[in-house]
Design an enzyme around this catalytic site. Structure first.
Site, PDB file in Angstrom:
ATOM      1  N   GLU A  50      88.668 -31.869  10.170  1.00 57.89           N
ATOM      2  CA  GLU A  50      89.147 -32.905   9.247  1.00 57.89           C
ATOM      3  C   GLU A  50      90.670 -33.041   9.276  1.00 57.89           C
ATOM      4  O   GLU A  50      91.211 -34.122   9.060  1.00 57.89           O
ATOM      5  CB  GLU A  50      88.678 -32.623   7.819  1.00 57.89           C
ATOM      6  CG  GLU A  50      87.177 -32.806   7.603  1.00 57.89           C
ATOM      7  CD  GLU A  50      86.363 -31.572   7.957  1.00 57.89           C
ATOM      8  OE1 GLU A  50      86.950 -30.575   8.454  1.00 57.89           O
ATOM      9  OE2 GLU A  50      85.132 -31.595   7.737  1.00 57.89           O
ATOM     10  N   PHE A 112      76.993 -26.297  -4.296  1.00 58.28           N
ATOM     11  CA  PHE A 112      77.285 -26.073  -2.876  1.00 58.28           C
ATOM     12  C   PHE A 112      78.270 -27.131  -2.370  1.00 58.28           C
ATOM     13  O   PHE A 112      78.089 -28.318  -2.602  1.00 58.28           O
ATOM     14  CB  PHE A 112      75.988 -26.129  -2.062  1.00 58.28           C
ATOM     15  CG  PHE A 112      76.224 -25.987  -0.572  1.00 58.28           C
ATOM     16  CD1 PHE A 112      76.710 -24.804  -0.044  1.00 58.28           C
ATOM     17  CD2 PHE A 112      75.969 -27.049   0.288  1.00 58.28           C
ATOM     18  CE1 PHE A 112      76.945 -24.677   1.315  1.00 58.28           C
ATOM     19  CE2 PHE A 112      76.204 -26.930   1.650  1.00 58.28           C
ATOM     20  CZ  PHE A 112      76.693 -25.742   2.169  1.00 58.28           C
ATOM     21  N   GLN A 113      79.295 -26.696  -1.689  1.00 56.20           N
ATOM     22  CA  GLN A 113      80.346 -27.566  -1.147  1.00 56.20           C
ATOM     23  C   GLN A 113      81.002 -28.428  -2.222  1.00 56.20           C
ATOM     24  O   GLN A 113      81.391 -29.564  -1.981  1.00 56.20           O
ATOM     25  CB  GLN A 113      79.819 -28.434   0.010  1.00 56.20           C
ATOM     26  CG  GLN A 113      79.505 -27.597   1.249  1.00 56.20           C
ATOM     27  CD  GLN A 113      79.293 -28.414   2.506  1.00 56.20           C
ATOM     28  OE1 GLN A 113      78.816 -29.545   2.462  1.00 56.20           O
ATOM     29  NE2 GLN A 113      79.650 -27.827   3.652  1.00 56.20           N
ATOM     30  N   LYS A 162      77.924 -38.282  -4.472  1.00 58.98           N
ATOM     31  CA  LYS A 162      76.845 -38.644  -3.538  1.00 58.98           C
ATOM     32  C   LYS A 162      75.861 -39.636  -4.166  1.00 58.98           C
ATOM     33  O   LYS A 162      75.433 -40.594  -3.504  1.00 58.98           O
ATOM     34  CB  LYS A 162      76.100 -37.373  -3.091  1.00 58.98           C
ATOM     35  CG  LYS A 162      75.055 -37.642  -2.020  1.00 58.98           C
ATOM     36  CD  LYS A 162      74.449 -36.363  -1.471  1.00 58.98           C
ATOM     37  CE  LYS A 162      73.533 -36.666  -0.286  1.00 58.98           C
ATOM     38  NZ  LYS A 162      72.981 -35.428   0.308  1.00 58.98           N
ATOM     39  N   MET A 477     111.368 -21.465  16.649  1.00 61.37           N
ATOM     40  CA  MET A 477     112.382 -21.661  15.626  1.00 61.37           C
ATOM     41  C   MET A 477     112.492 -20.430  14.732  1.00 61.37           C
ATOM     42  O   MET A 477     113.596 -20.032  14.331  1.00 61.37           O
ATOM     43  CB  MET A 477     112.072 -22.912  14.785  1.00 61.37           C
ATOM     44  CG  MET A 477     113.172 -23.277  13.804  1.00 61.37           C
ATOM     45  SD  MET A 477     114.743 -23.635  14.625  1.00 61.37           S
ATOM     46  CE  MET A 477     114.633 -25.417  14.829  1.00 61.37           C
TER      47      MET A 477
END
Lengths: 578, 94
Positions: A50, A112-113, A162, A477
């Site tokens: 993502e 969940f999630q 959803k 760096m």
């Protein structure tokens, strides 16, 4: 009107908003949306992570000037978008992120999630929505695109439960958006314009301090006109490279921590900063209390909150910088007729600094490859129409310094947030937005190992980007700071990337062409080989000298007056009339 | 540090208190007192915020607050003209 699912309403809304491409990955909560996406005319690029979708959206947005769109599922899908959203906020990139959320009745149950992505993104997103009623989807999408693309651009997140995607609803896309609390002001105040013109004619040492806002507002032509009109020097910040041609004689280069001596000193010694879409970032000002102490400030910005934030503005011009310059140019013309200041002593001083302290670098004494040389040749061979993206670190600074930018929207980097791993996915988005333009990602070996998975996406989707890995087998760096400030104690900065991974083999494994180069005499031929391959992504492993450092440098927290052109070497100020 | 009272009209939408409180937290401004109440318009709520800041910082607080999309209007209540503070809620300190 026939009813549609919330998911269909979402896709219809995105089409109505003018979306032609989006970057994303499906998952449980967003799954209902992916069914109508399957039939939509919107191109969906299936990424591998993502974060890649998010940076691709910003790359696309910065090249096209349109809103970049990414889409992900709930929980980890959404949290993986947090870095690109924060990145887009810091660099004012217009972006809309769509995320699925767990069903509305499950919100708050640690389902969940489930992650509260609206809460997580609240501190930095320009705005965000949590939609639980499908009837709200078209309005939220219309508002999101309006907010993302107007005023000071920025990222907007739309989180949709959803069940809101699954339920039936009427699709009604709003014909206009009216937000009581959001009315960005485009036209500048006439009195402020008059005051600005007056102040400019009183100045004998003015500098145009140009930031990324000039590119966002497509005001580069107006900038060129006003710079020529006044004949004053111009500096372009890291976010503004390309806003003003590097070849222009009035251009002093980039200011800031790794800016040119002329640009840094020009700001320091100026009596007037004509600030256009810039925000007095700490990387530009150095120690703020010592920054440009003799200068008055005209601050032109579309964001009222930038005025007086870091530096007091004697004249504040709030508005779109294109509108501002379109008003200021005639006002200045009129004012200059009455009072034309003599800027020639000032220009002479600046030109002396420019010629005395050009950007440069030493070739390694052992015959190994200099990273600056590689980047310089990339710029020369691929030319000024090429789009360059970069990661963050030494290679980013060298790419800002040693490539000549002549056009806006040809230099994409993560300036504000400093996101390592930006280059590859941003290049992917840039190439999708400008398919006929050569896109080079100049990346570090550290950065490349954070996001290179998107090369699979590029290989499979005919997105032939070119990647130059500036492989110094270090977090370069950080290593440079360890050299300068930690007595050369290289704690955890050696990546050993000349041993593992084998970058050309990794590239080949991902469906790209892998090349390697470690001798100065092979650089041009290698770049030309990479330029000749346009049906596949190309990755070049430039194996460079690890001890090269970025100069000039203003050490963090110190004054711009203490700029160093090499280790423990200040410019010879006595030789300059300042 | 001087205390200033801001009267902030906000859209009565979910999460708006979190947006305002989060802004003060993120920008390191100190809220002395915060009360939230309804207005005659059910779509609009009023927040009275007492903040301790000096000089230009107050302008920054107001400018940053104004950037929140759900914030409709901000008014500073000057001490001499201050009406009674609508202290209908317990005081919240952050």
């Amino acid at each position: 009107m026939s009813q549609v699912t919330g998911a269909q309403s979402l896709v219809n809304s995105l089409e109505a908003a003018g979306v032609d491409v989006m970057f994303g990955i499906p998952g449980g909560a967003i799954l209902p949306a992916y069914d109508p996406i399957f039939d939509s005319k919107i191109r969906h690029v299936l990424v591998r992570h993502e974060q890649g979708a998010g940076h691709a959206a910003t790359g696309y947005a910065q090249v096209t000037g349109r809103v970049g769109v990414c889409i992900a599922t709930s929980g980890p899908g959404a949290t993986n978008l947090v870095t690109p959203l924060a990145d887009a906020a810091m660099d004012s990139v217009p972006m809309v992120a769509i995320t699925g959320q767990v069903p509305s009745l499950a919100i708050g149950t640690d389902a969940f999630q489930e992650a509260d992505i609206r809460g997580i993104t609240m501190p930095f997103a320009k705005h965000n929505y949590l939609i639980t009623d499908p009837a709200d989807i078209p309005r939220a999408i219309a508002e999101a695109f309006h907010i993302a693309s107007t005023g000071r651009p920025g990222p907007v997140l739309v989180d949709i439960a959803k069940d809101a995607l699954q339920k039936m609803t009427d699709f009604n896309y709003p014909t206009s958006v009216n937000l009581k609390g959001y009315q960005p002001k485009l036209a500048p105040n006439a009195q402020a314009i008059a005051d600005a013109a007056e102040l400019i004619t009183q100045s004998s040492k003015p500098v145009f301090y140009v930031g990324g806002g000039v590119i966002k507002a497509d005001a580069h032509r107006e900038l060129l006109e006003i710079a020529n009109l006044l004949g004053a020097p111009v500096v372009t910040t890291l976010m503004a490279r390309g806003a003003f041609p590097d070849s222009h004689p009035l251009h002093l280069g980039m200011p800031g921590m790794h800016g040119t001596v002329a640009a840094v000193t020009g700001l320091q010694k100026a009596d007037l900063l004509i600030t256009l879409g810039a925000r007095f970032d700490d990387r530009v000002t150095g120690k703020l209390s010592t920054f440009a102490t003799n200068a008055k400030v005209i601050h032109c910005d579309i964001d009222p909150a930038e005025i007086h934030k870091n530096r007091f503005a004697d004249v504040a011009v709030i508005g779109d910088v294109k509108h501002t310059l379109q008003a200021l140019i005639p006002a200045l013309k009129a004012a200059l007729k009455k009072n034309q200041p003599d800027l020639s002593p000032w220009l002479r001083q600046m030109n002396s600094l420019k010629s005395s302290y050009p950007l440069g670098y030493d070739q390694p004494s052992d015959g190994s490859l200099s990273p600056q040389y590689v980047i310089e040749r990339l710029g020369k061979i691929s030319g000024p129409d090429t789009i360059f993206t970069s990661g963050v670190g030494q290679h980013q600074m060298w790419a800002a310094q040693f490539i000549n930018y002549e056009n806006p929207r040809t230099w994409l980097n993560s300036g504000g947030l400093g996101t390592m791993g930006y280059a590859v996915p941003a290049a992917m988005g840039a190439k999708v937005g400008a398919p006929d333009t050569t896109v080079w990602a100049i990346d570090g070996d550290g950065c490349f190992q954070m996001t290179n998975q998107e090369l699979v996406t590029c290989a499979l989707n005919n997105i032939p980007v070119k990647i130059a890995i500036i492989n110094n087998e270090s977090l370069g760096m950080v290593r440079q700071w360890q050299t300068l400030f930690y007595e050369g104690r290289y704690s955890n900065t050696s990546l050993e990337s000349k041993r593992v991974p084998n970058f050309p083999m990794l590239a080949e494994a991902m469906g790209c062409v892998g090349l390697s180069c470690e001798r100065p005499e092979d650089v041009d031929a290698t770049i030309e080989k990479a330029m000749s391959i346009n049906d596949q992504p190309v990755v070049v492993d430039f194996r460079v000298h690890r001890d090269a450092m970025v100069w000039p440098m203003v050490a963090a927290g110190t004054s711009n007056d203490d700029i160093m052109i090499a280790r423990e070497t200040a410019p010879d100020w006595d030789s300059q009339e300042l | 540090m001087a205390q200033h009272t801001l009267e902030v009209l906000v859209e009565n939408s979910p999460g708006v208190l979190a947006r305002v409180a989060g802004l003060f937290s993120r920008r390191a401004y100190n809220i002395e007192r915060l009360t939230v109440g309804p207005t005659a318009n059910p779509e609009v709520s009023q927040m009275d915020i007492v903040v301790s800041v000096e000089g230009h910082a107050l302008e920054q607080v107001i400018a940053q607050l104004d950037k929140l999309i759900n914030v409709i209007a901000i008014k500073e209540i000057k001490p001499e003209s201050a009406p009674e503070v609508h202290d209908t809620q317990p005081d919240y300190q952050n």
